[in-house]
Design an enzyme around this catalytic site. Structure first.
Site, PDB file in Angstrom:
ATOM      1  N   HIS A 136     -61.270  92.139  27.311  1.00  0.00           N
ATOM      2  CA  HIS A 136     -60.342  91.262  28.045  1.00  0.00           C
ATOM      3  C   HIS A 136     -59.128  90.827  27.229  1.00  0.00           C
ATOM      4  CE1 HIS A 136     -62.344  88.071  25.796  1.00  0.00           C
ATOM      5  NE2 HIS A 136     -61.356  87.294  26.117  1.00  0.00           N
TER       6      HIS A 136
HETATM    7  C1  UD1 Z   1     -58.648  82.944  28.320  1.00  0.00           C
HETATM    8  C2  UD1 Z   1     -58.411  82.512  26.865  1.00  0.00           C
HETATM    9  C3  UD1 Z   1     -59.149  83.457  25.925  1.00  0.00           C
HETATM   10  C4  UD1 Z   1     -60.615  83.576  26.294  1.00  0.00           C
HETATM   11  C5  UD1 Z   1     -60.706  84.021  27.750  1.00  0.00           C
HETATM   12  C6  UD1 Z   1     -62.127  84.166  28.220  1.00  0.00           C
HETATM   13  C7  UD1 Z   1     -56.232  81.467  26.367  1.00  0.00           C
HETATM   14  C8  UD1 Z   1     -54.920  81.688  25.744  1.00  0.00           C
HETATM   15  N1  UD1 Z   1     -57.010  82.566  26.522  1.00  0.00           N
HETATM   16  O1  UD1 Z   1     -58.042  84.217  28.481  1.00  0.00           O
HETATM   17  O2  UD1 Z   1     -59.068  82.927  24.616  1.00  0.00           O
HETATM   18  O3  UD1 Z   1     -61.236  84.523  25.470  1.00  0.00           O
HETATM   19  O4  UD1 Z   1     -60.048  83.026  28.549  1.00  0.00           O
HETATM   20  O5  UD1 Z   1     -62.155  84.568  29.542  1.00  0.00           O
HETATM   21  O6  UD1 Z   1     -56.556  80.362  26.713  1.00  0.00           O
HETATM   22  N2  UD1 Z   1     -58.386  84.669  36.415  1.00  0.00           N
HETATM   23  C9  UD1 Z   1     -59.136  84.691  37.567  1.00  0.00           C
HETATM   24  N3  UD1 Z   1     -60.090  83.738  37.718  1.00  0.00           N
HETATM   25  C10 UD1 Z   1     -60.326  82.771  36.796  1.00  0.00           C
HETATM   26  C11 UD1 Z   1     -59.533  82.757  35.633  1.00  0.00           C
HETATM   27  C12 UD1 Z   1     -58.570  83.710  35.453  1.00  0.00           C
HETATM   28  O7  UD1 Z   1     -58.974  85.544  38.417  1.00  0.00           O
HETATM   29  O8  UD1 Z   1     -61.224  81.932  36.995  1.00  0.00           O
HETATM   30  C13 UD1 Z   1     -57.359  85.713  36.219  1.00  0.00           C
HETATM   31  C14 UD1 Z   1     -55.977  85.264  36.586  1.00  0.00           C
HETATM   32  O9  UD1 Z   1     -55.321  86.314  37.215  1.00  0.00           O
HETATM   33  C15 UD1 Z   1     -55.322  85.007  35.251  1.00  0.00           C
HETATM   34  C16 UD1 Z   1     -56.032  85.977  34.327  1.00  0.00           C
HETATM   35  O10 UD1 Z   1     -57.345  86.093  34.854  1.00  0.00           O
HETATM   36  O11 UD1 Z   1     -53.944  85.188  35.273  1.00  0.00           O
HETATM   37  C17 UD1 Z   1     -56.100  85.517  32.908  1.00  0.00           C
HETATM   38  O12 UD1 Z   1     -56.643  84.197  32.828  1.00  0.00           O
HETATM   39  P1  UD1 Z   1     -56.174  83.196  31.663  1.00  0.00           P
HETATM   40  O13 UD1 Z   1     -56.937  81.946  31.672  1.00  0.00           O
HETATM   41  O14 UD1 Z   1     -54.710  83.081  31.717  1.00  0.00           O
HETATM   42  O15 UD1 Z   1     -56.509  83.992  30.343  1.00  0.00           O
HETATM   43  P2  UD1 Z   1     -57.780  84.838  29.931  1.00  0.00           P
HETATM   44  O16 UD1 Z   1     -57.345  86.226  29.737  1.00  0.00           O
HETATM   45  O17 UD1 Z   1     -58.968  84.595  30.799  1.00  0.00           O
END
Ligand code: UD1
Length: 380
Positions: A219
């Site tokens: 991820h």
């Molecule tokens: C975040 C953390 C990372 C951690 C990871 C675990 C930061 C900078 N990054 O990254 O350190 O390892 O979480 O998962 O804080 N999304 C969904 N549903 C959700 C959450 C996210 O669909 O419940 C999708 C959204 O499209 C979003 C993307 O995932 O834009 C990324 O989510 P985001 O929280 O921005 O970062 P992660 O890559 O999950």
């Protein structure tokens, strides 16, 4: 004593679970002061599978407040958390603010609290700032989490570390040694507590997973956000799948990128790869315990596999958790070094794995050590 804990994203929840449990144990022990624990969920992760299921399975008390910030660019997400958190902090005025890990919620809430001004009558201008899982450094500032770690540590009053490298890094950065506490690993507290329950999961039967299998998770933005990196990684996974059945629970970020780059179909149609949605804590731990090999770019999984003695191949250029390599079962292999990845995975499949030990204080009691230190600090 009023303690406010912050959680926002999936890797925070298992750490919060250990803190919440230690608070309950403290309150039941009769030792004063009692702790009034307030949990704030920023809503950075919001899906049932990325958030709610963890609160349920790990028996974390329902958050008192949910800021519901959702997704966005880094700046949008940080700004939104900060804007929504400030009034909550002013309304509650906790004695201690505790953050865990290295996600955007961690730094956003710490930064707000570092500049807050409680009314004079409160006796305290701002809460004591506590960072759990402090001091870890990948020395890679292209990694958003590294920025979050450095800044959170610079602002915190009490820093609880999981391994000796954390102590060394903080001292090198000039942090007063009195602020640093080697408490152990709260994520391992939660793992130990749920191991037996996880063993009872029927996931392998339900998904018809064979006895011998590997587990894949990816991820990190550096691995999944660009097609020229992700496509060869998918090919790498496909080649490993020729040797062993693979289970691949796909993170939402990875799912959207695999779909955007038209790579999802070939994974889903490969009969030796089982692609699933993100799994709950107990099902994933069940699969981790008995996997032949885990191929990942996660931070936490490097630690969980070290504790469990399961070989872990980490597809990253660096790790902020070096003890998992020096003492644990982790192999660090740059995400694009395919010949080395194959050689290492095939060596593991042949049964040639490193002998590992469990790092110091990864013993199920880190949460209790932290709460004991906080109670003493808040009494000052
Ligand atoms: C975040 C953390 C990372 C951690 C990871 C675990 C930061 C900078 N990054 O990254 O350190 O390892 O979480 O998962 O804080 N999304 C969904 N549903 C959700 C959450 C996210 O669909 O419940 C999708 C959204 O499209 C979003 C993307 O995932 O834009 C990324 O989510 P985001 O929280 O921005 O970062 P992660 O890559 O999950």
């Amino acid at each position: 004593m009023k303690l406010m804990s912050i959680a926002g994203a999936r890797p925070n929840f298992m750490k919060l679970a250990a803190i919440a449990k230690a608070v309950t144990k403290h309150n039941e022990s009769g030792i004063l002061p009692l702790i009034h624990h307030i949990i704030v969920h920023t809503g950075q992760h919001y899906d049932e599978k990325m958030s709610k299921s963890f609160f349920e399975e790990l028996s974390i008390p329902k958050p008192d407040i949910n800021l519901e910030v959702g997704s966005g660019t880094h700046a949008q997400q940080l700004a939104e958390i900060m804007k929504r958190f400030e009034p909550v902090l002013l309304a509650e005025q906790p004695d201690v603010l505790l953050v865990v890990g290295d996600v955007n919620s961690t730094i956003a809430c710490t930064l707000v609290a570092s500049k807050i001004e409680y009314p004079l009558a409160r006796g305290r201008k701002r809460p004591i700032l506590v960072h759990v899982e402090a001091g870890l450094r990948s020395f890679d500032r292209d990694m958003p989490e590294e920025i979050n770690r450095i800044l959170t540590d610079a602002l915190s009053d009490l820093l609880f570390v999981t391994e000796q490298s954390g102590v060394d890094n903080l001292l090198r950065e000039g942090v007063d040694e009195n602020k640093i506490h080697f408490a152990g690993n709260v994520m391992i507290d939660t793992l130990i507590q749920h191991l037996e329950k996880a063993k009872q999961s029927d996931i392998k039967k339900r998904l018809e997973i064979p006895m011998r299998y590997g587990l894949v998770t990816l991820h990190r933005p550096s691995n999944v956000d660009r097609k020229e990196v992700l496509e060869p990684l998918v090919e790498c996974v496909e080649q490993i799948a020729e040797q062993i059945f693979l289970v691949f629970p796909v993170h939402p970020r990875t799912f959207s990128k695999l779909t955007e780059f038209s790579l999802m179909d070939r994974l889903q149609t490969n009969s030796n790869i089982l692609v699933t949605e993100p799994l709950g804590y107990l099902n994933f731990l069940n699969l981790t315990q008995t996997a032949t090999v885990i191929i990942t770019d996660s931070g936490g999984i490097q630690e969980e596999t070290t504790y469990l003695g399961v070989p872990c191949v980490t597809l990253r250029e660096n790790t902020e958790r070096p003890v998992t390599i020096t003492e644990g079962t982790n192999y660090l292999l740059g995400g694009t070094d395919y010949s080395k990845i194959f050689a290492t995975v095939f060596q593991i499949l042949d049964g040639n794995t490193k002998k590992a030990t469990i790092p110091k204080f990864w013993d199920g009691k880190a949460g209790e050590r932290i709460i004991e230190t906080l109670v003493n600090a808040a009494n000052l």
